[in-house]
Design an enzyme around this catalytic site. Structure first.
Site, PDB file in Angstrom:
ATOM      1  N   ARG A   1      71.268  -5.918  48.763  1.00  0.00           N
ATOM      2  CA  ARG A   1      70.820  -6.542  48.937  1.00  0.00           C
ATOM      3  C   ARG A   1      72.282  -7.761  49.743  1.00  0.00           C
ATOM      4  NH1 ARG A   1      66.872 -10.853  48.891  1.00  0.00           N
ATOM      5  NH2 ARG A   1      66.025 -10.071  50.650  1.00  0.00           N
TER       6      ARG A   1
ATOM      7  N   ASP B   1      68.062 -15.682  57.890  1.00  0.00           N
ATOM      8  CA  ASP B   1      66.455 -15.354  57.024  1.00  0.00           C
ATOM      9  C   ASP B   1      65.649 -15.153  57.665  1.00  0.00           C
ATOM     10  OD1 ASP B   1      64.988 -15.354  54.593  1.00  0.00           O
ATOM     11  OD2 ASP B   1      65.210 -16.997  54.128  1.00  0.00           O
TER      12      ASP B   1
ATOM     13  N   GLU C   1      56.186 -15.548  56.398  1.00  0.00           N
ATOM     14  CA  GLU C   1      57.141 -16.825  55.475  1.00  0.00           C
ATOM     15  C   GLU C   1      57.222 -17.791  56.928  1.00  0.00           C
ATOM     16  OE1 GLU C   1      60.786 -16.308  52.978  1.00  0.00           O
ATOM     17  OE2 GLU C   1      60.346 -18.467  53.147  1.00  0.00           O
TER      18      GLU C   1
ATOM     19  N   ASN D   1      64.280 -12.063  43.768  1.00  0.00           N
ATOM     20  CA  ASN D   1      64.124 -12.787  42.536  1.00  0.00           C
ATOM     21  C   ASN D   1      63.780 -12.727  41.059  1.00  0.00           C
ATOM     22  OD1 ASN D   1      65.234 -14.435  44.833  1.00  0.00           O
ATOM     23  ND2 ASN D   1      63.583 -15.117  44.898  1.00  0.00           N
TER      24      ASN D   1
ATOM     25  N   GLU E   1      71.076 -17.351  46.449  1.00  0.00           N
ATOM     26  CA  GLU E   1      70.688 -18.587  46.219  1.00  0.00           C
ATOM     27  C   GLU E   1      70.154 -19.043  44.699  1.00  0.00           C
ATOM     28  OE1 GLU E   1      66.981 -17.215  48.415  1.00  0.00           O
ATOM     29  OE2 GLU E   1      67.276 -17.881  50.081  1.00  0.00           O
TER      30      GLU E   1
ATOM     31  N   LYS F   1      69.279  -8.130  44.325  1.00  0.00           N
ATOM     32  CA  LYS F   1      69.665  -9.332  44.775  1.00  0.00           C
ATOM     33  C   LYS F   1      70.191 -10.391  43.226  1.00  0.00           C
ATOM     34  CE  LYS F   1      67.494 -13.827  46.411  1.00  0.00           C
ATOM     35  NZ  LYS F   1      66.254 -14.430  46.754  1.00  0.00           N
TER      36      LYS F   1
HETATM   37  O1  GCW Z   1      63.083 -15.786  52.864  1.00  0.00           O
HETATM   38  C1  GCW Z   1      64.097 -16.560  51.833  1.00  0.00           C
HETATM   39  C2  GCW Z   1      62.780 -16.942  50.821  1.00  0.00           C
HETATM   40  C3  GCW Z   1      63.015 -17.031  49.514  1.00  0.00           C
HETATM   41  C4  GCW Z   1      63.544 -15.647  49.055  1.00  0.00           C
HETATM   42  C5  GCW Z   1      64.840 -15.316  50.022  1.00  0.00           C
HETATM   43  C6  GCW Z   1      65.404 -14.135  49.957  1.00  0.00           C
HETATM   44  C7  GCW Z   1      62.438 -13.988  47.362  1.00  0.00           C
HETATM   45  O2  GCW Z   1      62.724 -18.438  51.340  1.00  0.00           O
HETATM   46  O3  GCW Z   1      61.673 -17.334  48.883  1.00  0.00           O
HETATM   47  O4  GCW Z   1      63.057 -15.429  48.035  1.00  0.00           O
HETATM   48  O5  GCW Z   1      64.446 -15.230  51.497  1.00  0.00           O
HETATM   49  O6  GCW Z   1      65.137 -13.285  50.769  1.00  0.00           O
HETATM   50  O7  GCW Z   1      65.536 -13.513  48.652  1.00  0.00           O
END
Ligand code: GCW
Length: 728
Positions: free
Chosen positions: A343, A384, A412, A229, A310, A306
């Site tokens: 990605r 994820d 995470e 990000n 999101e 990316k």
């Molecule tokens: O796992 C999720 C996370 C985001 C992350 C996203 C990603 C960097 O909650 O925080 O952002 O994936 O992989 O892009």
């Protein structure tokens, strides 16, 4: 007392009170080089009497000398073996390349097939002396070989005769740092970012060198320094100079720097009106930007992107495809030998379709449309980084595109800093999963190492767990996850148990009475986490946004596929996500034999059951239990295993230093408490649908559901709360 004398006394007292500089605080990672004892020491001293550096020195070969001196000095508990120009006695360690060392050239070793990074370690005879040779086609291979040689001593392996040769199966072995320029780290649980941008490029924290050294010791050769990000600011000239300073530190360790590129940077810092990848001005801007970067950093690795994921900008903002976007950047870095890691973690902002299907739907039609220097970076599973997911269906489905595996080293979704969860088994499970893309034996490892479809361009990425904490990773055991990532990136076919064994020996102790139980704990830890968090194929049941603790009730909010109820689908009838033909049909994205297995209730493994099926609460499991009872048993097993881990650890008191021992003990206590919290909250919630009692002998949740639902943790690390954001 005169003032001067007083100050001196005060300083002296302080010095006495300060812990020893060499306290076991975890900073040394697995490179501790503490003295070997007993017979082995005698043997090792005889096998390492002197070192013979190459005639022509380079920054990398100087590092090899330093590392061997430091390592051998520590391990042999004596002064470092002297460096001499040629072997003078038995036990010489000669290192170099055939170009840098005439001695090595004279040995005519077969160095073919070792590629850029491989090496050999051989026992040999030279002028009547028994010597050890660490040789490679290139300097960096010698460095990797030196670390391997030291590892043999660190893990108490026999040294004679040595006949080792090793080359990585994957070319780009990369850590992805999700570090922001303000030093916060997205999903980071080990303090702030180690990149101190404000003091760069002038001040080079010694940590940068220690970081590069640790990476090289496990063969990691790339690092993406900023969050996916991304902020466009990292591409501005002042930041590029800071990056160049880091690249200079990393270079002799074979570590290349990469940047996450913000797709809209041409607008934000370039003054353009668009970031359309087909717009000539945009293309020219990226070309110029790449030229600028390569002027400063000639061995810059390339970009990670990316895009359209999101909320990140991307080519689809201009009705272009991911291939258009990736190729535009690929063209910009191609003249310099750079790559683009694009990605595949995408899911639409609008599409109501099963999130697990979206990356495949988006990317499979683009197979064969990417430039040669693009690698598609695919997460291990389709959602994820969950405690367990099936392998991502893109593996095997894009034969004409190189795919790199992305795993998450930072935990995470697996208990963040404090839970002891060794991720080796998770990585291994993915790597060994069989895609059947070219029939049986088409593992994800073979897709990743390029052998299945014949791709020379190969890569693997791990989202780093590194921060400014003294122990680097937020806990001593989290270091094992950095370690195992590097070792599997080098050779994805290694066993995670063997890697755990060597890590424990290097990090803690070679005492078999310590090694065996600790490796046992590590090997059961991931399954324990799956059990107490998301058993039987459940996923994404964590608290909203922070992902700290259980939140199976999470619903509503900006998007359905960020909620737990979307994934668990619990209702009066049962639980689980139907991804077969009667549901989202995501299962057809797998090769037919895999899809058939996942569809068939008789053949699907229990551990993926609810990923693919919605089943009644009283569904009869293989074990003979009902699904409800089986769920409760798994949640409880998870808690029990953590209890076992605590007891095992308690039995090891006195076997290692008290500092690290105590921290691990306390973290295990936290883990047990939180495992119990996960179990109780999940059972309390799902019981409102199953309406069934707990099986006999299983204790009820400690609190009622309302208690768990209203727990609130506003300042969880790794996540910046949005203004006005509420708990859960
Ligand atoms: O796992 C999720 C996370 C985001 C992350 C996203 C990603 C960097 O909650 O925080 O952002 O994936 O992989 O892009």
């Amino acid at each position: 007392m005169p003032m001067r004398a007083f100050i001196r006394l005060a300083l002296l007292t302080l010095a006495v009170l300060r812990p020893a500089a060499h306290a076991e605080d975890g900073y040394d990672l697995w490179l501790r080089y503490r003295p070997v004892q007993g017979d082995l020491l005698t043997a090792y001293r005889a096998a390492a009497t002197e070192i013979v550096p190459p005639g022509t020195s380079s920054p990398t070969s100087a590092i090899v000398s330093t590392e061997l001196s430091r390592g051998l000095g520590g391990l042999l508990g004596s002064a470092a073996p002297p460096a001499v120009p040629a072997p003078t006695r038995d036990g010489s360690i000669v290192f170099g390349t055939p170009v840098s060392s005439p001695l090595i050239a004279r040995l005519h070793l077969n160095l073919k097939g070792l590629g850029d990074d491989g090496y050999v370690i051989r026992s040999a005879s030279f002028a009547g002396h028994h010597i050890t040779v660490i040789a490679a086609p290139h300097d960096v291979g010698v460095l990797y070989g030196a670390f391997h040689f030291l590892r043999l001593l660190q893990t108490h392996r026999p040294l004679e005769p040595l006949e080792l040769s090793s080359a990585p199966r994957i070319r780009h072995r990369v850590l992805d740092h999700w570090d922001n320029l303000d030093r916060t780290i997205e999903r980071g649980y080990a303090g702030e970012s180690i990149w101190d941008w404000q003091k760069l490029p002038d001040y080079l924290d010694p940590r940068y060198t220690d970081y590069a050294r640790a990476c090289a010791s496990v063969g990691i050769n790339g690092t993406v320094l900023n969050n996916v990000n991304a902020s466009a600011i990292s591409l501005t000239p002042p930041y590029l100079r800071k990056l160049a300073a880091l690249a200079d530190v990393f270079r002799p360790y074979g570590l290349h720097v990469y940047l996450s590129a913000r797709f809209s940077a041409p607008i934000e810092i370039g003054g353009l009106k668009t970031a359309d990848p087909l717009d000539p001005a945009v293309r020219a801007w990226w070309r110029a930007k790449s030229d600028e970067i390569y002027t400063l950093i000639p061995d810059f690795g390339g970009f990670l992107v990316k895009a359209n994921s999101e909320g990140q900008p991307g080519p689809q903002d201009y009705s272009r495809t991911h291939a258009d976007g990736a190729n535009m950047l690929a063209d910009a870095v191609a003249p310099h030998g750079g790559i683009v890691m694009w990605r595949a973690f995408v899911y639409s902002q609008e599409q109501p379709d099963d999130r697990a299907k979206q990356a495949y739907d988006e990317f499979v039609p683009l197979d064969g449309k990417f430039r040669d220097n693009v690698i598609l970076q695919v997460k291990n599973g389709p959602i994820d980084f969950q405690p367990r997911e099936p392998f991502h269906p893109l593996f095997g489905a894009m034969p004409r595109t190189p795919l790199m595996l992305e795993v998450q080293i930072t935990k995470e979704y697996l208990g963040m800093a404090t839970h002891l969860v060794y991720l080796g088994p998770l990585f291994e499970e993915t790597l060994r999963a069989d895609t059947y893309a070219r029939g049986k034996g088409s593992s994800v490892a073979k897709v990743t190492d390029g052998s299945l479809f014949g791709h020379p361009r190969t890569g693997i990425a791990g989202v780093a767990n590194i921060g400014s904490d003294r122990d680097w990773t937020g806990s001593h055991f989290n270091q094992a996850n950095w370690y195992v990532f590097g070792r599997l990136a080098w050779d994805p076919l290694q066993s995670s148990r063997d890697i755990a064994d060597e890590w424990v020996r290097m990090t803690f102790s070679n005492d078999p009475a310590f090694v065996a139980p600790v490796v046992g704990m590590m090997m059961s830890s991931r399954e324990a986490a799956v059990d107490y968090m998301t058993p039987l194929g459940l996923a994404h049941q964590m608290a909203r946004t922070t992902h700290y603790g259980p939140g199976p009730w999470v619903s509503g909010g900006p998007r359905a596929d960020w909620t737990s109820v979307y994934f668990n689908r619990a209702d009066a009838q049962g639980i689980g996500f139907d991804r077969t033909a009667t549901g989202s049909n995501a299962v057809v994205q797998y090769a037919p034999p895999v899809a058939a297995k996942f569809t068939d209730l008789k053949r699907i493994p229990d551990n993926l059951l609810l990923w693919f099926h919605h089943l009644p609460w009283d569904y009869k499991m293989r074990s003979g239990h009902t699904l409800w009872d089986e769920l409760v048993i798994h949640y409880s097993d998870g808690v029990r295993t953590v209890g076992d881990m605590r007891r095992t650890w308690a039995s090891l008191a006195g076997k290692i230093d008290s500092h690290r021992y105590a921290q691990v003990s306390t973290f295990l206590e936290i883990q047990e408490k939180e495992a119990r919290w996960w179990r109780d909250a999940s059972i309390a919630y799902f019981q409102t649908f199953s309406h069934q009692p707990l099986p006999a002998g299983f204790s009820p949740p400690e609190h009622d559901l309302h208690y768990y639902e209203t727990l609130c943790f506003p300042y969880v690390p790794g996540h910046s709360p949005l203004p006005g954001e509420k708990c859960q």
